[in-house]
Motif scaffolding. Structure first.
Motif, PDB file in Angstrom:
ATOM      1  N   THR A 129      -6.675  -2.707   0.001  1.00  0.00           N
ATOM      2  CA  THR A 129      -6.358  -2.810   1.469  1.00  0.00           C
ATOM      3  C   THR A 129      -6.488  -3.840   2.170  1.00  0.00           C
ATOM      4  N   THR A 153       0.747  -1.349  -0.034  1.00  0.00           N
ATOM      5  CA  THR A 153       0.153  -0.093  -0.032  1.00  0.00           C
ATOM      6  C   THR A 153       0.922   1.211   0.029  1.00  0.00           C
ATOM      7  N   ASN A 187      -0.905  -5.427  -5.226  1.00  0.00           N
ATOM      8  CA  ASN A 187      -0.418  -3.936  -5.142  1.00  0.00           C
ATOM      9  C   ASN A 187       1.110  -3.850  -5.368  1.00  0.00           C
ATOM     10  N   VAL A 200      -5.905   0.817  -4.789  1.00  0.00           N
ATOM     11  CA  VAL A 200      -5.063   0.107  -4.170  1.00  0.00           C
ATOM     12  C   VAL A 200      -5.870  -1.027  -3.065  1.00  0.00           C
ATOM     13  N   CYS A 245      -2.262  -8.333  -1.664  1.00  0.00           N
ATOM     14  CA  CYS A 245      -0.899  -7.537  -1.490  1.00  0.00           C
ATOM     15  C   CYS A 245       0.069  -7.438  -2.560  1.00  0.00           C
TER      16      CYS A 245
END
Length: 188
Positions: A79, A60, A89, A77, A86
């Motif tokens: 979260t 992030t 991202n 993005v 993840c």
């Protein structure tokens, strides 16, 4: 996740130790400090491997960093703390970094950060991105990148070099090997 894997042994452990020995806490501290400055977030900037991994692992902050370079370059993005979200991202960050001109040999793979395999390459990628920051009006880190210095020569200047004979073509001056005779001559 990386915590459920067995510890490496044998050649794999030796290779991992060699990779980890190249990690520099000072460079990581500079990169984390730069990220905190650009994003405005308060993050742990100590620079040890654990803090770097925990700070950047979910991606992030990396997405927020590249969105400071160009707004909306990473549109969504994630979260969520799910592994694939993840890693998505991190992958979006790497795509943006490529667009900003960071060479592929200075980038890292997603698993290098997510599974903590090669944090040195993560630091190298962020340093390279930091050198590009001044091109986008952000504070940068490291040496300033060079700019083009285009030179325009006239036709007269270009033709002046045609009359010069390069030493690559050889020379008839200086020492030669003529007359050298070592040892006995060959008898037939």
């Amino acid at each position: 996740m990386a915590s459920t894997r067995a510890t490496k042994s044998g050649f794999a452990a030796e290779a991992q130790m060699k990779i980890n020995s190249k990690y520099n806490d000072q460079h990581a501290h500079e990169v984390l400090d730069w990220i905190a400055t650009v994003t405005g977030d308060s993050i742990d900037t100590s620079g040890d491997m654990d803090s770097l991994h925990e700070t950047l692992k979910d991606g992030t902050i990396l997405c927020k960093l590249v969105n400071q370079f160009q707004a909306g370059v990473v549109k969504k993005v994630n979260t969520s703390t799910m592994a694939f979200k993840c890693m998505e991202n991190i992958n979006n960050f790497l795509k943006a970094v490529t667009d900003f001109g960071v060479p592929t040999q200075e980038q890292f793979q997603t698993v290098d950060l997510w599974e903590r395999q090669n944090l040195t390459s993560v630091v190298i990628c962020l340093q390279s991105l930091g050198r590009k920051a001044s091109n986008y009006g952000l504070p940068g880190i490291g040496p300033k990148e060079s700019t083009k210095n285009i030179r325009n020569f006239t036709d007269e200047q270009l033709k002046a070099s045609e009359g010069v004979i390069s030493l690559q073509y050889g020379s008839n001056k200086g020492a030669t090997q003529s007359g050298i005779n070592f040892g006995n001559t060959r008898h037939m």
